[in-house]
Design an enzyme around this catalytic site. Structure first.
Site, PDB file in Angstrom:
ATOM      1  CB  ALA A 162       7.191  -9.649   3.018  1.00  0.00           C
TER       2      ALA A 162
ATOM      3  CB  THR B  59      -0.924   0.006   1.232  1.00  0.00           C
ATOM      4  OG1 THR B  59      -1.729  -1.178   1.185  1.00  0.00           O
ATOM      5  CG2 THR B  59      -1.829   1.230   1.259  1.00  0.00           C
TER       6      THR B  59
ATOM      7  CB  CYS C  48      -8.924  -4.646   0.549  1.00  0.00           C
ATOM      8  SG  CYS C  48      -7.360  -5.470   0.803  1.00  0.00           S
TER       9      CYS C  48
ATOM     10  CD  GLN D 201      -2.682 -11.007  -4.681  1.00  0.00           C
ATOM     11  OE1 GLN D 201      -2.383 -12.196  -4.656  1.00  0.00           O
ATOM     12  NE2 GLN D 201      -3.265 -10.422  -3.651  1.00  0.00           N
TER      13      GLN D 201
HETATM   14  N1  PMP Z   1      -1.854  -4.514  -4.180  1.00  0.00           N
HETATM   15  C1  PMP Z   1      -2.429  -5.707  -4.382  1.00  0.00           C
HETATM   16  C2  PMP Z   1      -2.631  -6.188  -5.781  1.00  0.00           C
HETATM   17  C3  PMP Z   1      -2.833  -6.479  -3.294  1.00  0.00           C
HETATM   18  O1  PMP Z   1      -3.413  -7.661  -3.504  1.00  0.00           O
HETATM   19  C4  PMP Z   1      -2.612  -5.997  -1.975  1.00  0.00           C
HETATM   20  C5  PMP Z   1      -2.993  -6.810  -0.754  1.00  0.00           C
HETATM   21  N2  PMP Z   1      -4.335  -7.199  -0.710  1.00  0.00           N
HETATM   22  C6  PMP Z   1      -2.017  -4.749  -1.812  1.00  0.00           C
HETATM   23  C7  PMP Z   1      -1.635  -4.048  -2.936  1.00  0.00           C
HETATM   24  C8  PMP Z   1      -1.750  -4.169  -0.446  1.00  0.00           C
HETATM   25  O2  PMP Z   1      -0.638  -4.802   0.117  1.00  0.00           O
HETATM   26  P1  PMP Z   1      -0.220  -4.575   1.657  1.00  0.00           P
HETATM   27  O3  PMP Z   1      -1.104  -5.457   2.457  1.00  0.00           O
HETATM   28  O4  PMP Z   1       1.218  -5.001   1.713  1.00  0.00           O
HETATM   29  O5  PMP Z   1      -0.366  -3.128   1.953  1.00  0.00           O
END
Ligand code: PMP
Length: 393
Positions: free
Chosen positions: A200, A74, A327, A179
């Protein structure tokens, strides 16, 4: 016999491996000093940080100095997109309509702040509409941002072609590879991307740690200006997180032959799951099935059964899956990915995502195949007439 809980939600997150937990624990108990401190303990932490960075770089085939550690994908996505506004004197952003919910929200926010944003549509099979991409990527664009693989359908995006289009227009390419990394090999040097987001926890590492890979020579603006990460990200380095990230990366620094065997093992079980459900139940529609996709992901609906109904039955059977992106789950809105593919809302709310790992076993898949159809059949009989069986094209 009912097996223990069966976890088929690896696109949401993965369990940390034993090697990851060991590495983190060791750094929490022994190398806990601040890596910026001048004393001996600080120097030891700095050495460990450098070693971990090198291991992460080896997995992703980038240079260690191209790795900027962040709190996850993110933050890496925010650093890429926010940094692009006004970069090189250009303002416009181009992204796909199927990006992760966090990126879509950020793009809307930037747009509300008068940043020009254009979205590339998806085709009905989940692939990126390259004709639209060609029309939208102009010399007003500073950054094109497209994920490597979709988190819901698993469909792979044409990164090489997008890099060519972006560079021909003098723009940069950011790839959210969250992903893809861990499920297929990723080579930063060969990808053509200028910026890449990684997380990670999607491949048995810890949560709260990730990276933005920044191509050498690109002086990318910091989201949090400060001394650490060579001025690119302030904040005391999260050495336990970084060490866990490195341990997860090392476990996936594999030869092409081993990658192939790993990916085909997952694809074989994923295909067995889909074929078994289609044989046993009417109206099973698999989204993105005709496009190149991740080997572990299956996104499908069972007739017009709402995802919540299917997930409730899976839960009863001890199986964990999800309704599309975790999410955005819980909201009433249909998945923006399916909406971009032209799937009507009343069908999109039926979509359930199974995501396997290399540790998923045939007996886990067979448990679903032995019990889920029997659990869903009575519900189907009571629900609306189902649409014809087949694959969503
Ligand atoms: N981008 C994608 C394509 C994701 O699948 C995710 C996690 N669901 C994120 C970003 C966010 O990753 P993080 O949990 O490390 O912030």
């Amino acid at each position: 016999m009912t097996p223990g809980p069966i976890y088929l939600d690896h696109n949401a997150t993965t369990p940390p491996s034993a090697a990851v937990v060991d590495a983190m624990l060791s750094h929490m108990t022994r190398t806990w000093a601040n890596a910026s401190s001048q004393h001996e303990a600080g120097q030891a932490a700095r050495v460990a940080l450098g070693q971990a960075r090198a291991r992460v770089a080896r997995m992703l085939n980038c240079r260690p100095n191209e790795v900027v550690f962040t709190s996850g994908a993110t933050e890496a996505n925010h650093m890429a997109l926010r940094g692009a506004v006004g970069f090189n004197g250009r303002g416009a952003l181009v992204a796909s309509a199927g990006e992760h919910a966090g990126v879509l929200k950020l793009l809307s926010q930037l747009q509300a702040d008068a940043v020009p944003v254009a979205r590339i549509g998806l085709r009905a099979d989940g692939q990126l509409d390259l004709d639209q991409a060609r029309a939208l990527i102009s010399d007003a664009v500073s950054l094109v941002s497209v994920m490597a693989a979709n988190n819901e359908t698993g469909v792979l995006m044409p990164i090489g072609e997008l890099a060519r289009l972006a560079h021909a227009a003098g723009a940069l390419l950011h790839v959210d590879a969250t992903q893809l990394v861990g499920k297929l090999p990723f080579d930063f040097a060969a990808s053509g991307a200028d910026l890449v987001s990684v997380s990670a926890h999607k491949f048995h590492g810890p949560k709260g740690i990730g990276a933005l890979l920044v191509r050498q020579g690109l002086n990318w603006p910091a989201l949090f200006p400060g001394a650490q990460e060579r001025g690119r990200r302030a904040g005391t380095e999260n050495l336990p997180g970084v060490a866990g990230f490195a341990a997860a990366a090392e476990a996936l620094t594999l030869s092409p032959e081993v990658w192939l065997a790993r990916a085909s093992g997952m694809a074989h079980l994923r295909d067995r799951l889909e074929a078994g459900l289609q044989r046993a139940l009417p109206g099973v529609v698999v989204y993105g099935a005709t496009a190149p996709r991740l080997p572990n992901t299956s996104y499908l609906r069972v007739g017009r059964l709402h995802a919540d109904q299917v997930l409730a039955q899976l839960d009863r059977l001890g199986v964990m899956a999800s309704s599309g992106s975790a999410c955005s789950a819980g909201g009433l809105a249909a998945s923006p990915v399916l909406t971009a593919m032209g799937v009507p809302r009343d069908e999109a709310v039926c979509a359930v995502r199974f995501s396997l790992s290399a540790d998923t076993t045939a007996s886990e898949v067979d448990h679903v195949l032995s019990h889920l159809p029997g659990a869903l059949m009575p519900l189907m009989a009571a629900s609306d007439p189902v649409s014809p069986p087949g694959v969503f094209a």
